[in-house]
Design an enzyme around this catalytic site. Sequence first.
Site: not given
Ligand code: GUN
Length: 302
Positions: A121, A54, A98
């Site tokens: 998100d 990311k 995350q």
């Molecule tokens: N953990 C696995 N996929 C995601 C996601 O799309 N967003 C977040 N914040 N954590 C994750």
Amino acid sequence: MRARLIDGKAFAAGLVERVAAAAARLEAAHGIKPGLAVVIVGEDPASQIYVRNKGETTARAGMRSDTHRLAETTTQAELLALIAQLNADAGIHGILVQLPLPIHIDSAAVLGAIDPDKDVDGFHVVNAGRLAVGLPGLVPCTPLGSVMLLKEALSELSGLNAVIVGRSNIVGKPMAQLLLAENCTVTVAHSRSRDLPALCRAADILVAAAGRPEMIRGDWIKPGATVIDVGINRVPSADPVKAAEGKTRVVGDVALAEAVEMAGAITPVPGGVGPMTIACLLANTYTAACRAAGVEPETLAG
Ligand code: GUN
């Protein structure tokens, strides 16, 4: 019939380029560089990889990328204090915490503390509510990317029967809202649904988001249907020698080799929906930056 493979990797690369170009124009015209803060707590190896990807993709798109790596022992109060600081930072337009968080931290309390207008998100209840009633908000990245791929594959979704297998807050439920908004007839199926294969066979659009490796078989698919496989499951290698050495491979929620004989088009795993998630995260960060500045975001869907 042999299905067309929907190339999510290529579509995502194009979307990242469009976001980068739009972000550059936003900066040139208004002096605003979209900024994304990613917060990770602890050392979970899969999360570390996601967070690194990311950060790198955000920086490559010419946007500000801050990663906050916190120790496993971080308290909930310390995490909430960081979120309050990021909420107040005018240079940060998107905040992503995350998941999963360590068990001593209440994830719902943390997600609920993020300013909904920075919630890239789309997990905050305010954004879930906005999506449900059709107000502009921030939409969860995986369903957003999945709908972009569906529109690419089908151009018109109106009137089609869509069946979603899985009812999570992150994928299944927002996907249902998005497909309803596209005038699909939507069924949300799940582990307690009766006769899941029969439900799936009625689908013009089948979205697999159950989190169970290769659960959806070829004979569950209506000939010519469009299949979106959201699953990312790590399973032992198909080669028994390699499996014995602990080697793994990644498969979706759909048995791909069987499904390609039935579907009209299908997203492969890997290389389908997965790459769209990060691309949509950048798109959401750009959108949040525009809204914070009172600027109309450019259309990015492609
Ligand atoms: N953990 C696995 N996929 C995601 C996601 O799309 N967003 C977040 N914040 N954590 C994750």
